[in-house]
Design a protein around this motif. Sequence first.
Motif, PDB file in Angstrom:
ATOM      1  N   ARG A 185       0.842  -1.213   0.000  1.00 32.47           N
ATOM      2  CA  ARG A 185       0.000   0.000   0.000  1.00 32.47           C
ATOM      3  C   ARG A 185       0.869   1.252   0.000  1.00 32.47           C
ATOM      4  O   ARG A 185       0.565   2.236  -0.668  1.00 32.47           O
ATOM      5  CB  ARG A 185      -0.908   0.020   1.242  1.00 32.47           C
ATOM      6  CG  ARG A 185      -2.015  -1.021   1.245  1.00 32.47           C
ATOM      7  CD  ARG A 185      -2.874  -0.844   2.480  1.00 32.47           C
ATOM      8  NE  ARG A 185      -3.923  -1.850   2.563  1.00 32.47           N
ATOM      9  CZ  ARG A 185      -5.133  -1.616   3.050  1.00 32.47           C
ATOM     10  NH1 ARG A 185      -5.444  -0.415   3.508  1.00 32.47           N
ATOM     11  NH2 ARG A 185      -6.035  -2.572   3.105  1.00 32.47           N
ATOM     12  N   TYR A 186       1.944   1.208   0.806  1.00 30.78           N
ATOM     13  CA  TYR A 186       2.867   2.338   0.881  1.00 30.78           C
ATOM     14  C   TYR A 186       3.498   2.609  -0.476  1.00 30.78           C
ATOM     15  O   TYR A 186       3.561   3.757  -0.933  1.00 30.78           O
ATOM     16  CB  TYR A 186       3.949   2.032   1.929  1.00 30.78           C
ATOM     17  CG  TYR A 186       5.132   2.970   1.916  1.00 30.78           C
ATOM     18  CD1 TYR A 186       5.049   4.226   2.514  1.00 30.78           C
ATOM     19  CD2 TYR A 186       6.342   2.593   1.327  1.00 30.78           C
ATOM     20  CE1 TYR A 186       6.137   5.089   2.507  1.00 30.78           C
ATOM     21  CE2 TYR A 186       7.432   3.439   1.321  1.00 30.78           C
ATOM     22  CZ  TYR A 186       7.323   4.688   1.909  1.00 30.78           C
ATOM     23  OH  TYR A 186       8.412   5.530   1.896  1.00 30.78           O
ATOM     24  N   MET A 189       1.017   4.160  -2.797  1.00 28.84           N
ATOM     25  CA  MET A 189       0.811   5.570  -2.466  1.00 28.84           C
ATOM     26  C   MET A 189       1.952   6.426  -3.010  1.00 28.84           C
ATOM     27  O   MET A 189       1.718   7.496  -3.591  1.00 28.84           O
ATOM     28  CB  MET A 189       0.715   5.755  -0.945  1.00 28.84           C
ATOM     29  CG  MET A 189       0.564   7.214  -0.518  1.00 28.84           C
ATOM     30  SD  MET A 189       0.601   7.444   1.286  1.00 28.84           S
ATOM     31  CE  MET A 189       2.355   7.122   1.622  1.00 28.84           C
ATOM     32  N   CYS A 193       1.192   9.332  -5.725  1.00 24.39           N
ATOM     33  CA  CYS A 193       1.411  10.740  -5.392  1.00 24.39           C
ATOM     34  C   CYS A 193       2.619  11.316  -6.126  1.00 24.39           C
ATOM     35  O   CYS A 193       2.549  12.411  -6.686  1.00 24.39           O
ATOM     36  CB  CYS A 193       1.580  10.904  -3.877  1.00 24.39           C
ATOM     37  SG  CYS A 193       0.090  10.544  -2.935  1.00 24.39           S
ATOM     38  N   GLN A 211      -4.201   9.801   1.427  1.00 29.35           N
ATOM     39  CA  GLN A 211      -3.965   8.370   1.223  1.00 29.35           C
ATOM     40  C   GLN A 211      -3.279   7.674   2.405  1.00 29.35           C
ATOM     41  O   GLN A 211      -3.435   6.466   2.593  1.00 29.35           O
ATOM     42  CB  GLN A 211      -3.137   8.149  -0.050  1.00 29.35           C
ATOM     43  CG  GLN A 211      -3.878   8.555  -1.316  1.00 29.35           C
ATOM     44  CD  GLN A 211      -3.188   8.049  -2.576  1.00 29.35           C
ATOM     45  OE1 GLN A 211      -2.538   7.019  -2.569  1.00 29.35           O
ATOM     46  NE2 GLN A 211      -3.363   8.784  -3.663  1.00 29.35           N
ATOM     47  N   VAL A 215      -3.264   3.639   4.170  1.00 25.01           N
ATOM     48  CA  VAL A 215      -2.035   2.831   4.150  1.00 25.01           C
ATOM     49  C   VAL A 215      -1.806   2.197   5.513  1.00 25.01           C
ATOM     50  O   VAL A 215      -1.515   1.001   5.629  1.00 25.01           O
ATOM     51  CB  VAL A 215      -0.822   3.692   3.745  1.00 25.01           C
ATOM     52  CG1 VAL A 215       0.486   2.918   3.953  1.00 25.01           C
ATOM     53  CG2 VAL A 215      -0.940   4.125   2.287  1.00 25.01           C
TER      54      VAL A 215
END
Length: 615
Positions: A185-186, A189, A193, A211, A215
Amino acid sequence: MNWRTIIYVILLVSLTVVKALPRSYRDIEEKNSIGQRFSQLQENNFKAIAMIMFAQYAQGGTFGKAVKMAEAVTDLAKSCAAAARDNPECLKPLDRIFLDTICQEENLPMFTDCCAKKDPERNDCFLSLKNSSRGFVSPFERPNVEAACRNHSQHQHSLTGYFIYEVSRRHPFLYASTILSVALRYDEMMKNCCGSAEDHTHNLEECFRSQAPEVVKPVREDGLRQEHTCEILKKFGERTLKALKLAQISQKFPKADFVTVSKLVMDIANTHKDCCRGDMLDCMHKREAILYYVCTNQDILSSKIKQCCKKPLLQRSECIVNAENDDRPADLSPHIREFIEDKGICARFAQEKDAHLARFLYEYSRRHPEFSAQMLLRIGKGYEDLLKECCKTGAPDDCCSRGEEELKKHIYETESVMKTSCDIYKEKGDYYFQNELLMSFTKKMPQLTSAELIKFTKQMTTIGSKCCQLSPDKLLPCAEENLDLVLGEICRRHLADPINPGVCHCCSSSYALRRPCMGKLEIDENYVPLSLTPGLFTFHEDLCTTEEEKLQHKKQEMLINLIKYKPQITQEQLTSVTAAFTAMREQCCKDGNREACFVKEGPELIKRSEKMLSA
């Protein structure tokens, strides 16, 4: 080290390995040797999970040390898998190899005492040092977003590895699979971004702010649940954990037969024993095996998990846990009279006590999805106590039927407590409902700091906002099961730094009775109230802030100190003092020299309040 590749390969290999597992993980020979584990996971996967384990055990160690130890263990595993299986090092249990590696590492003096012990005491010592409290490891430093994006573009793989290390050492009880899932997830992100950074209309700060909560959500929620479960196992034993899981699984899979549910309960309890011990490799494989069994036996378990079983492996567990309970079988009778009226119940209770009680809990739970698991355990305990009493020689014939009246009374009382709490919440709203809780819990636990009291009651208020809007059949499971997590946190806080004898009794006597026990606590009579020192109540112009949240926080801190100063305060006295404070605040916030006004009027308010409180 290509961490992103490692994570994705773990997913692929895990899916492959789990498909080869038999019906029950307990049916196969345990693969405890390091060479066998390496062969199952392959090098990169083994190395990633090894680093998680080292970061969780040696929370104070550097990233470089964690990587160094992970690579050393991986090298050993590689040689053991290849040709050196007769090497004594290869025959050691996996947890011993990990602990030996930490104990051989220089500049880790915090483990000297543990390393002097022999296994299994050494492992217990290491586990006792795991600390998940905030502040034990310094909080994440929020990086400059532009610098973070530059780092991501130049050092993507090492950045993801560093993120895994930082999450692992801050959450030493968290499943490895959760950490790897959060790392994905990190990385997503960062890509989302930073990939839009060239778009001048794109707000980097806003992108990360929106977001980031999603995360870290699994870290917060899974971490709390895992620590909570381990504490139940440690404090109340395997029997209590199995009873809890029996109630939960029977509710979720009401059409599954008793043998199938019992098998799942045994597998899940055994898995938690590994996970709580810190053996993340066995923990991960056993969890995968359970998921595989559940998803390949949907026809006998549940019609509600089909979509969950189509999800990637790391998302599957959370989905199944949060899935709706399956519909009750159409032919399921509403009552279980045989557990009360059957003439042979005393003989069965005497011959197979735990099996008889387990079947009662299974039958009762699958019929009552509207009850919380904790309430079902209380009902099970009540049934056990009933049989102990009614199966004595000379017990009256109507003994068991009288127990039914007690059961109805308990159900009514529990539902009334939850309904009353929700009525207060709906009437007062978040802030004033939290104040009611603050008054109650400050009297019960005045030894807690203001920050702790505000945190715990804030969590309880959030439960109110989440659960009180639900239908009556969903209210009790939502409220009590979430409240149980908060009470678990309070009990762990008590374990670390004892609060008072009342809290000690509630936290240690019975898991099922913990919530009612806490509810019945009153003022701690042994508490010595705070003295009225000049610094206890201070009033400054920051009370005139227009930021409502900050003002509410300040007023709550004052409320806590007021109760710690006067634990016996009545509602009338509190209302009078609050009105006097509000009048002073309004007066001084209109004054041309606010600070001077508070300096003058503050001491006068304290004098008037003393008179009100002594009346």
